[in-house]
Design a protein around this motif. Sequence first.
Motif: not given
Length: 207
Positions: A67-72, A88-94, A96-105
């Motif tokens: 997250l730190a590197l993405k934000q910079i 990990e469902k509890e982390y997905r929103n965080t 995504k909010d930081n512009g990280i794409s989530i894949i399930k496969k």
Amino acid sequence: IQRYPDIIKYIPLFDRFLAFEDDNTSKNISICTNFYLEKIISDQKPTIENKAFLLATFQKNRIKETLALKQILDKIKFNNQFILYCNEKEYRNTLKDNGISIIKKPISYSDSLKMTLQSTVLIDIHNPIHNGLSFRIFEALGYEKKLITTNKEIAKYDFYDPRNILIWENQCADEIDAFCNSAYHQIDSRIKEKYALENWIKHYSSL
């Protein structure tokens, strides 16, 4: 080996076993590096973008640096693509909010390679369970990409050049900006070829 300990029971079945870091599990373990595939790029004609690329599996002990590197990178407006395989469902929103794409496969290696070749900077967030260098590092070497990594062990290797490799230690935005926007420095071809798969096979089969 600590990450995949089930392999230990198979080690005695072989005359020699290769691992990418020191391990005292068995006397017939030899230290080796990973490698890059030199011939796989011959059919590729990528359109290269000035972009940083990360593809990784989500792990809690790596998220802070990610997250730190993405934000910079976002702060300096350097184009980037961060993709995490995450269940990990509890982390997905965080994420995504930081512009990280989530894949399930998982993404195939060929698709991963296409994105690697299209980028100018590769990101490697070290898994602290081991000290060995990941395949991402050798892809950066083989395909002449700049690299930002959290693995300090890389400074011990013959291909380490701070003009091409930045060891992430929470540098300021200006340093990251200067590094990402500077040109790749060509290294000695003999060092580069040393880690290509064809030579890797010759080297470790002759030990």
